[in-house]
Scaffold this motif. Structure first.
Motif, PDB file in Angstrom:
ATOM      1  N   ALA A  77     -29.708  -6.560  28.934  1.00 47.89           N
ATOM      2  CA  ALA A  77     -29.802  -6.248  30.355  1.00 47.89           C
ATOM      3  C   ALA A  77     -28.457  -6.507  31.017  1.00 47.89           C
ATOM      4  CB  ALA A  77     -30.899  -7.100  31.003  1.00 47.89           C
ATOM      5  N   LYS A  78     -28.389  -6.225  32.310  1.00 50.37           N
ATOM      6  CA  LYS A  78     -27.158  -6.475  33.043  1.00 50.37           C
ATOM      7  C   LYS A  78     -27.083  -7.961  33.374  1.00 50.37           C
ATOM      8  CE  LYS A  78     -26.908  -1.856  35.113  1.00 50.37           C
ATOM      9  NZ  LYS A  78     -26.838  -1.087  36.383  1.00 50.37           N
ATOM     10  N   GLY A  79     -26.540  -8.709  32.477  1.00 46.14           N
ATOM     11  CA  GLY A  79     -26.457 -10.149  32.642  1.00 46.14           C
ATOM     12  C   GLY A  79     -25.480 -10.733  31.650  1.00 46.14           C
ATOM     13  N   PRO A  80     -25.571 -12.036  31.384  1.00 48.24           N
ATOM     14  CA  PRO A  80     -24.668 -12.671  30.416  1.00 48.24           C
ATOM     15  C   PRO A  80     -24.820 -12.051  29.027  1.00 48.24           C
ATOM     16  CG  PRO A  80     -25.821 -14.316  31.745  1.00 48.24           C
ATOM     17  CD  PRO A  80     -26.464 -12.998  32.033  1.00 48.24           C
ATOM     18  N   PRO A  81     -23.751 -12.066  28.228  1.00 48.89           N
ATOM     19  CA  PRO A  81     -23.823 -11.465  26.884  1.00 48.89           C
ATOM     20  C   PRO A  81     -24.850 -12.119  25.977  1.00 48.89           C
ATOM     21  CG  PRO A  81     -21.540 -11.824  27.539  1.00 48.89           C
ATOM     22  CD  PRO A  81     -22.382 -12.508  28.560  1.00 48.89           C
ATOM     23  N   LEU A  82     -25.174 -13.390  26.199  1.00 46.88           N
ATOM     24  CA  LEU A  82     -26.117 -14.093  25.332  1.00 46.88           C
ATOM     25  C   LEU A  82     -27.508 -14.180  25.934  1.00 46.88           C
ATOM     26  CD1 LEU A  82     -23.192 -15.223  24.412  1.00 46.88           C
ATOM     27  CD2 LEU A  82     -24.523 -17.022  23.333  1.00 46.88           C
ATOM     28  N   GLU A  83     -27.781 -13.383  26.932  1.00 45.70           N
ATOM     29  CA  GLU A  83     -29.077 -13.419  27.589  1.00 45.70           C
ATOM     30  C   GLU A  83     -30.185 -13.078  26.593  1.00 45.70           C
ATOM     31  OE1 GLU A  83     -31.559 -14.217  30.682  1.00 45.70           O
ATOM     32  OE2 GLU A  83     -29.378 -14.271  30.794  1.00 45.70           O
ATOM     33  N   GLY A  84     -31.129 -13.983  26.415  1.00 45.08           N
ATOM     34  CA  GLY A  84     -32.271 -13.752  25.544  1.00 45.08           C
ATOM     35  C   GLY A  84     -32.070 -14.112  24.087  1.00 45.08           C
ATOM     36  N   ILE A  85     -30.854 -14.400  23.652  1.00 42.94           N
ATOM     37  CA  ILE A  85     -30.614 -14.697  22.227  1.00 42.94           C
ATOM     38  C   ILE A  85     -30.018 -16.079  22.024  1.00 42.94           C
ATOM     39  CG2 ILE A  85     -30.322 -12.264  21.619  1.00 42.94           C
ATOM     40  CD1 ILE A  85     -27.308 -12.715  21.655  1.00 42.94           C
ATOM     41  N   ALA A  86     -29.777 -16.831  23.090  1.00 42.79           N
ATOM     42  CA  ALA A  86     -29.132 -18.142  22.964  1.00 42.79           C
ATOM     43  C   ALA A  86     -30.011 -19.111  22.183  1.00 42.79           C
ATOM     44  CB  ALA A  86     -28.797 -18.703  24.347  1.00 42.79           C
ATOM     45  N   MET A  87     -31.295 -19.176  22.536  1.00 43.66           N
ATOM     46  CA  MET A  87     -32.183 -20.131  21.869  1.00 43.66           C
ATOM     47  C   MET A  87     -32.413 -19.795  20.396  1.00 43.66           C
ATOM     48  SD  MET A  87     -33.401 -22.962  22.760  1.00 43.66           S
ATOM     49  CE  MET A  87     -33.915 -24.111  21.490  1.00 43.66           C
ATOM     50  N   PRO A  88     -32.621 -18.519  20.018  1.00 42.92           N
ATOM     51  CA  PRO A  88     -32.720 -18.225  18.578  1.00 42.92           C
ATOM     52  C   PRO A  88     -31.467 -18.598  17.794  1.00 42.92           C
ATOM     53  CG  PRO A  88     -33.613 -16.404  19.855  1.00 42.92           C
ATOM     54  CD  PRO A  88     -32.987 -17.348  20.834  1.00 42.92           C
ATOM     55  N   ILE A 148     -19.057 -18.949  27.213  1.00 35.20           N
ATOM     56  CA  ILE A 148     -17.647 -18.942  27.598  1.00 35.20           C
ATOM     57  C   ILE A 148     -17.370 -17.637  28.343  1.00 35.20           C
ATOM     58  CG2 ILE A 148     -15.257 -19.017  26.788  1.00 35.20           C
ATOM     59  CD1 ILE A 148     -16.700 -21.614  26.338  1.00 35.20           C
ATOM     60  N   ASN A 149     -16.819 -17.716  29.560  1.00 36.17           N
ATOM     61  CA  ASN A 149     -16.569 -16.509  30.339  1.00 36.17           C
ATOM     62  C   ASN A 149     -15.306 -15.795  29.859  1.00 36.17           C
ATOM     63  OD1 ASN A 149     -14.435 -18.005  31.320  1.00 36.17           O
ATOM     64  ND2 ASN A 149     -15.371 -18.411  33.308  1.00 36.17           N
ATOM     65  N   LYS A 178     -12.292 -13.327  20.123  1.00 33.74           N
ATOM     66  CA  LYS A 178     -12.928 -13.596  21.409  1.00 33.74           C
ATOM     67  C   LYS A 178     -14.049 -14.608  21.205  1.00 33.74           C
ATOM     68  CE  LYS A 178     -15.791 -11.509  25.044  1.00 33.74           C
ATOM     69  NZ  LYS A 178     -15.169 -12.286  26.132  1.00 33.74           N
ATOM     70  N   ILE A 179     -14.011 -15.693  21.960  1.00 31.79           N
ATOM     71  CA  ILE A 179     -15.052 -16.717  21.888  1.00 31.79           C
ATOM     72  C   ILE A 179     -16.140 -16.366  22.897  1.00 31.79           C
ATOM     73  CG2 ILE A 179     -15.591 -19.163  22.159  1.00 31.79           C
ATOM     74  CD1 ILE A 179     -12.791 -19.845  21.355  1.00 31.79           C
ATOM     75  N   TRP A 180     -17.332 -16.091  22.409  1.00 29.05           N
ATOM     76  CA  TRP A 180     -18.457 -15.752  23.271  1.00 29.05           C
ATOM     77  C   TRP A 180     -19.189 -17.003  23.759  1.00 29.05           C
ATOM     78  CZ3 TRP A 180     -19.231 -10.717  24.648  1.00 29.05           C
ATOM     79  CH2 TRP A 180     -18.564  -9.741  23.889  1.00 29.05           C
ATOM     80  N   ALA A 181     -19.253 -18.012  22.917  1.00 28.98           N
ATOM     81  CA  ALA A 181     -19.970 -19.244  23.277  1.00 28.98           C
ATOM     82  C   ALA A 181     -19.518 -20.347  22.329  1.00 28.98           C
ATOM     83  CB  ALA A 181     -21.485 -19.039  23.201  1.00 28.98           C
ATOM     84  N   VAL A 182     -19.900 -21.563  22.656  1.00 29.96           N
ATOM     85  CA  VAL A 182     -19.654 -22.714  21.787  1.00 29.96           C
ATOM     86  C   VAL A 182     -20.956 -23.483  21.625  1.00 29.96           C
ATOM     87  CG1 VAL A 182     -17.204 -22.958  22.324  1.00 29.96           C
ATOM     88  CG2 VAL A 182     -18.891 -24.143  23.739  1.00 29.96           C
ATOM     89  N   ILE A 183     -21.134 -24.043  20.439  1.00 23.34           N
ATOM     90  CA  ILE A 183     -22.278 -24.912  20.164  1.00 23.34           C
ATOM     91  C   ILE A 183     -21.750 -26.330  20.054  1.00 23.34           C
ATOM     92  CG2 ILE A 183     -24.077 -25.513  18.517  1.00 23.34           C
ATOM     93  CD1 ILE A 183     -24.365 -22.608  17.842  1.00 23.34           C
ATOM     94  N   VAL A 184     -22.200 -27.194  20.955  1.00 23.26           N
ATOM     95  CA  VAL A 184     -21.773 -28.590  21.007  1.00 23.26           C
ATOM     96  C   VAL A 184     -22.816 -29.434  20.286  1.00 23.26           C
ATOM     97  CG1 VAL A 184     -21.124 -30.513  22.490  1.00 23.26           C
ATOM     98  CG2 VAL A 184     -20.618 -28.167  23.196  1.00 23.26           C
ATOM     99  N   ILE A 185     -22.417 -30.068  19.191  1.00 23.00           N
ATOM    100  CA  ILE A 185     -23.316 -30.876  18.375  1.00 23.00           C
ATOM    101  C   ILE A 185     -23.125 -32.338  18.744  1.00 23.00           C
ATOM    102  CG2 ILE A 185     -23.937 -31.551  16.037  1.00 23.00           C
ATOM    103  CD1 ILE A 185     -22.936 -28.854  15.081  1.00 23.00           C
ATOM    104  N   ASN A 186     -24.225 -32.995  19.134  1.00 24.15           N
ATOM    105  CA  ASN A 186     -24.184 -34.411  19.507  1.00 24.15           C
ATOM    106  C   ASN A 186     -24.732 -35.336  18.427  1.00 24.15           C
ATOM    107  OD1 ASN A 186     -24.919 -33.050  22.571  1.00 24.15           O
ATOM    108  ND2 ASN A 186     -23.113 -34.319  22.337  1.00 24.15           N
TER     109      ASN A 186
END
Length: 454
Positions: free
Chosen positions: A173-184, A203-204, A265-273
């Motif tokens: 949809a017209k939104g963030p690139p990871l809309e709907g797929i971040a949790m999977p 990451i913008n 291009k970095i689309w997102a980062v996963i921060v592991i705690n």
């Protein structure tokens, strides 16, 4: 290691003895100078320090306090500092000594009980110190055995295929690139890397971290743009982790994995705690880097201008560039096999070829201008020896030599000396295929579906 219950030092005990013993005559001189030891008072306050010292430190301290008081009393009478009282302290000494012995006995009973508890505590603590590392070792060994024996309900290859399907089929949809797929994506990472707490941040286009997190697993700590690991990830564009002994110095961040595509291009980062100590090693970090690149390419493909149903040279170019990066960075070999199938009997030939692959392979079916089907398979984690074994196992070489079902077969093994652009140009020139998007063949799609069902 034995841990003992702390006790008062000898110096502190005797200092407290002198303080309590001198408190009675000091207060008595200020209140009743004629009877500083309160011997003729309604209540014999001189017994108070004796009781306290005998109960706290035992008979010896109580007896010494009594001797000091009796000595001070007699010296005061001798020098005439106070007048004789009705009862002398010496006449009460036997009764006071009896009280001291009784209180001292209670103190000894208490000390014996404390000593027994201390011994029991030391034994239990020693057994616990032996049990904890054995338990952790058993837990880690069980987790490793579970992975080796396929105890998980889904393998890494199958999970990667399912994640690819979810990413590419989810409508954008017209939104963030990871809309709907971040949790999977985050669930996939945590499941296959034994991560217990993590968060996925977008990451913008300016390369800045976006808040809040798009997905969370467990109870992750928030990460801010001032985080040193985050700055290093954005600078080096690689997976960054810390040493275990510096865990508390970086806001609880253990590692950061960038989801980066082949265009850097970095689309997102996963921060592991939080991650299992047994899995926090070089092999797992390499796996995180490889998966981060694969998923970054899927996100790029999902957000590209090309139709997701196309079987195009662009996707082949992306896959070759990714395989070349993994070869140079992580020494992971890859190979390519291209097979030309004539127009007649394409269903049986393509079905056989498509059915013998692995979950990590990528396949492109292209219909050439002369009606022939070009089947291109990219085999990840495959060197020359493994490629030969693959061809022999699937009977491709036998089919080529025994019949005309397959026209020709060409193989390439990726090497650090050859750049991805020249390899792609060589493939397109050898196979005589155009470098523009080409729609997949219906016949090959049917054969591929039939092979997957079989």
């Amino acid at each position: 290691m034995r841990t003992e219950i702390p006790t008062s030092s000898t110096t502190k005990a005797w200092a407290e003895n002198l303080l309590l013993t001198s408190a009675i005559p000091t207060v008595g001189i200020l209140i009743t100078p004629s009877d500083p030891f309160f011997i003729d008072a309604p209540f014999p306050w001189v017994l108070l320090p004796l009781l306290l010292l005998a109960l706290r430190y035992g008979t010896n301290h109580g007896t010494v306090s009594l001797l000091l008081l009796a000595t001070a009393y007699e010296i005061g009478l001798y020098i005439g500092y106070w007048e004789p009282t009705k009862h002398s302290l010496s006449s009460l000494a036997i009764g006071m000594l009896l009280i001291i012995f009784i209180c001292g006995e209670f103190h000894e009973i208490y000390e014996r009980r404390m000593h027994a508890l201390q011994i029991k505590y030391s034994r239990q603590n020693a057994r616990m110190n032996e049990f904890v590392p054995l338990y952790q070792l058993l837990k880690s060994s069980h987790a490793q055995l579970e992975r080796k024996l396929g105890g998980r309900f889904m393998s890494l290859r199958k999970s990667l295929q399912e994640l690819q399907s979810r990413i590419l089929t989810f409508s954008l949809a017209k939104g963030p690139p990871l809309e709907g797929i971040a949790m999977p994506i985050l669930d996939f990472f945590c499941f296959h890397t034994s991560t217990r707490s993590a968060a996925l941040y977008s990451i913008n286009i300016k390369g800045q971290l976006m808040h809040p997190a798009m997905a969370c697993f467990g109870n992750p700590r928030p990460v801010w743009p001032t985080n040193h690991l985050l700055r290093e990830v954005l600078r080096t564009r690689q997976v960054v982790s810390i040493q275990p002994d510096h865990y508390d110095t970086v806001d609880g961040t253990l590692s950061i994995v960038p989801l980066i595509d082949v265009d850097d291009k970095i689309w997102a980062v996963i921060v592991i705690n939080e991650m299992s100590l047994f899995d926090f090693n070089h092999q797992t970090l390499t796996l995180l880097a490889v998966l981060g690149g694969r998923i970054g390419d899927l996100i790029r493909r999902r957000n590209s201008i090309f139709s997701l149903s196309e079987c195009s040279i662009q996707t082949l170019d992306t896959a070759i560039r990714r395989a070349d990066y993994e070869l140079r960075e992580f020494k992971l070999p890859s190979a390519i096999i291209a097979i030309t199938v004539p127009p007649h009997n394409q269903d049986d030939a393509c079905g056989k070829l498509l059915g013998g692959g692995r979950g990590s392979d990528e396949v492109w079916c292209i219909k050439r201008y002369d009606g022939c089907q070009i089947l291109i398979r990219l085999l990840h984690f495959t060197d020359e020896q493994a490629l030969a074994s693959f061809l022999s196992r699937n009977g491709i070489l036998d089919s080529l030599s025994a019949s005309s079902t397959l026209v020709s077969s060409v193989t390439w093994c990726l090497t650090p000396e050859q750049c991805p652009e020249s390899l792609l140009a060589e493939i397109t020139a050898t196979l005589k295929i155009p470098s523009t998007p080409i729609q997949p063949s219906v016949e090959v799609d049917k054969a591929k579906s039939r092979a997957e069902v079989d």
